[in-house]
Motif scaffolding. Structure first.
Motif, short mmCIF file in Angstrom:
data_model
loop_
_atom_site.label_atom_id
_atom_site.label_comp_id
_atom_site.label_asym_id
_atom_site.label_seq_id
_atom_site.Cartn_x
_atom_site.Cartn_y
_atom_site.Cartn_z
N ASP A 37 79.07 28.11 7.29
CA ASP A 37 79.81 29.01 8.19
C ASP A 37 80.54 28.18 9.24
N HIS A 40 82.12 29.48 12.57
CA HIS A 40 81.33 29.94 13.70
C HIS A 40 80.31 28.91 14.20
N TYR A 43 75.61 27.46 16.01
CA TYR A 43 74.86 28.68 16.32
C TYR A 43 73.95 28.51 17.53
N ARG A 46 74.41 30.45 20.82
CA ARG A 46 74.84 31.84 20.71
C ARG A 46 73.71 32.80 21.08
N ASP A 50 73.91 37.76 18.00
CA ASP A 50 75.05 37.12 17.35
C ASP A 50 74.58 36.25 16.18
N LEU A 54 75.67 36.94 12.26
CA LEU A 54 76.36 35.92 11.45
C LEU A 54 75.54 35.55 10.22
#
Length: 282
Positions: A37, A40, A43, A46, A50, A54
């Motif tokens: 991913d 984004h 992680y 985050r 969220d 995701l």
């Protein structure tokens, strides 16, 4: 579910390639869809919801591609999403647990370090494994956190002056405290092994969960009757949510560095076959 279906591996970015290597060693005949991913990543900083959203989107995308199981090769995602994923999907979901248990068994100083992202340190998995294994043994667990290391690995700068500066800042307090076992609590961090050793020599024994996760994945597939019965090597296809061309050189470099016996973990020759990369939306 067919045993001929591919195995899915998911990470927030390219860090899960360290887990992919171990899975390929343990399960050389499986076709694998590796979803990064990259749109984004990271992680770690985050919000919890969220991270769960995701992760759900990524695993849904793999499920729609027909995978028979998913290895959640992201420590931060595993810390927040495993129970949700297992309730939502019928296929096996394998997650990561920080490798505190073997570090506790191996320590001679009685002090173990964990290098992780803020999300992993905030989640419950690490606290649970420390309470289960370290506390009863009287082993002290010291934590080190960084938000800078994952982006540096994603940019292909895993052996750079910037990485060494960040590692010095994060790990010097652990070295001074007498830590002798360092748990790499993010799948990006095995790619930093060379830089850690360059800065700290043999101060730390580096411990990660990749090989244990690969062995567990094999057991799960065996018990579910989902092991591939092919005899030819499986193939890896990389799915990226960001720019495939930006990801290509980093994936190629890291798979080469993960190589063994003259071949990389995708089965492609080190001298040349480019990684099979496709864009995907989650």
């Amino acid at each position: 579910m067919s045993s001929a279906a591919p195995l899915g591996i998911f990470d927030s970015g390219v860090g899960g390639l360290s887990v992919l290597r171990e899975v390929r060693l343990a399960l050389p005949h499986e076709d694998i869809l590796y979803l990064a991913d990259t749109a984004h990543v990271p992680y770690g900083a985050r919000p919890d919801e969220d991270i769960r959203d995701l992760t759900d989107r990524a695993v849904t995308a793999l499920h729609e591609r027909g995978v028979k199981a998913v290895v959640n090769a992201c420590n931060t995602s595993s810390a927040f999403s495993l129970s949700h994923l297992r309730a939502r999907f019928q296929m096996p979901i394998i997650g990561l647990v920080p490798a505190v248990k073997p570090a506790v068994k191996a320590t001679r100083s009685g002090k173990v370090g964990v290098l992780a992202t803020p999300g992993t340190l905030r989640g419950t998995l690490l606290a649970d494994v420390v309470a289960q294994h370290a506390a009863p043994a009287g082993v002290e667990v010291l934590r080190a956190v960084s938000t800078e290391l994952v982006p540096l690995v994603e940019a292909g700068r895993h052996d750079s002056p910037e990485v060494r500066r960040v590692l010095r800042d994060a790990l010097t307090p652990l070295a001074e405290a007498g830590v002798d076992q360092l748990v790499l609590g993010c799948t990006h961090y095995p790619f930093l092994a060379g830089s850690i050793r360059a800065e700290f020599g043999d101060t730390f024994t580096l411990v990660d969960s990749g090989a244990a996760v690969a062995r567990h994945t094999r057991r799960v597939l065996e018990e579910a009757g989902l092991l591939s019965d092919r005899t030819e090597p499986g193939r890896v296809t990389y799915l990226v949510t960001g720019d495939p061309e930006a990801a290509r050189p980093v994936i190629a470099t890291l798979t080469r560095e993960n190589g063994h016996s003259g071949r990389d973990t995708t089965g492609a020759a080190l001298s040349g076959e480019p990684p099979r990369i496709e864009p995907i939306q989650t």
